[in-house]
Design an enzyme around this catalytic site. Structure first.
Site, mmCIF file in Angstrom:
data_model
loop_
_atom_site.group_PDB
_atom_site.id
_atom_site.type_symbol
_atom_site.label_atom_id
_atom_site.label_comp_id
_atom_site.label_asym_id
_atom_site.label_seq_id
_atom_site.Cartn_x
_atom_site.Cartn_y
_atom_site.Cartn_z
ATOM 1 N N SER A 13 0.842 -1.186 0.000
ATOM 2 C CA SER A 13 0.000 0.000 0.000
ATOM 3 C C SER A 13 0.884 1.245 0.000
ATOM 4 O O SER A 13 2.043 1.182 0.403
ATOM 5 C CB SER A 13 -0.901 0.011 1.235
ATOM 6 O OG SER A 13 -1.610 1.232 1.342
ATOM 7 N N HIS A 14 0.306 2.355 -0.380
ATOM 8 C CA HIS A 14 1.006 3.630 -0.294
ATOM 9 C C HIS A 14 1.140 4.102 1.152
ATOM 10 O O HIS A 14 1.878 5.032 1.435
ATOM 11 C CB HIS A 14 0.265 4.698 -1.096
ATOM 12 C CG HIS A 14 0.466 4.556 -2.560
ATOM 13 N ND1 HIS A 14 -0.071 3.535 -3.303
ATOM 14 C CD2 HIS A 14 1.169 5.317 -3.430
ATOM 15 C CE1 HIS A 14 0.287 3.673 -4.551
ATOM 16 N NE2 HIS A 14 1.047 4.750 -4.667
ATOM 17 N N SER A 15 0.429 3.461 2.047
ATOM 18 C CA SER A 15 0.418 3.850 3.454
ATOM 19 C C SER A 15 0.809 2.666 4.326
ATOM 20 O O SER A 15 0.188 1.595 4.244
ATOM 21 C CB SER A 15 -0.998 4.316 3.830
ATOM 22 O OG SER A 15 -1.162 4.365 5.218
ATOM 23 N N ASP A 74 -2.420 -1.724 -3.674
ATOM 24 C CA ASP A 74 -3.575 -0.832 -3.620
ATOM 25 C C ASP A 74 -3.735 -0.009 -4.903
ATOM 26 O O ASP A 74 -4.711 -0.167 -5.604
ATOM 27 C CB ASP A 74 -3.578 0.038 -2.351
ATOM 28 C CG ASP A 74 -2.396 0.979 -2.208
ATOM 29 O OD1 ASP A 74 -1.495 1.001 -3.074
ATOM 30 O OD2 ASP A 74 -2.366 1.714 -1.203
ATOM 31 N N SER A 77 1.205 3.403 -8.489
ATOM 32 C CA SER A 77 2.656 3.206 -8.420
ATOM 33 C C SER A 77 3.032 1.960 -7.628
ATOM 34 O O SER A 77 4.114 1.414 -7.828
ATOM 35 C CB SER A 77 3.358 4.437 -7.851
ATOM 36 O OG SER A 77 3.041 4.637 -6.498
#
Length: 136
Positions: A13-15, A74, A77
């Site tokens: 995920s980006h987070s 997700d 990128s």
């Protein structure tokens, strides 16, 4: 299951907190007993938003038990970063597969299926099938 090797799951995920929360949810819903190895690879090394090839590779190495690895992502990128790692060929363990699946539902399906001892193809199929889950 025979050889006790379980497919590993990597959640990208980006987070960082989102990846960790989805990993906790998926393992919690997989039920009691032993679950397949799951690792979150969220955010950047400094805790920011984004993706990190180093964190993804480390997560994949952590869950690699020799039965293959399913990687779920997700957004944009994250997908591109995993595709680049797979294309490089030496950053991820052999048998690592990027699966086109919804992040949360696919993670739950993958972890539950892998924890039951299913092989890589079955875990990949279960995660991808999560696109068909209807909510209403």
């Amino acid at each position: 299951m025979g050889d006790d090797k379980l497919v590993g799951i990597v959640l990208v995920s980006h987070s960082g907190p989102v990846a960790e929360a989805v990993a906790a949810l998926a393992t919690g819903l997989a039920g009691g007993g032993s679950t397949a190895p799951v690792a979150a690879a969220g955010g950047t090394e400094d805790g920011g938003l984004g993706t990190s090839s180093e964190l993804i590779a480390a997560a994949a190495a952590k869950v690699d038990g020799g039965a293959g690895i399913v990687i779920l992502t997700d957004l944009g990128s994250a997908v591109l970063t995993v595709k680049a790692l797979i294309a490089e060929g030496d950053e991820l363990p052999e048998g690592a597969r990027l699966v086109d699946a919804p992040f949360v539902e696919g993670a739950v399906a993958a972890v539950v299926t892998a924890s039951a001892g299913a092989d890589l193809a079955a875990v990949e199929a279960a995660a991808a099938e999560a696109y068909s889950y209807r909510k209403v």
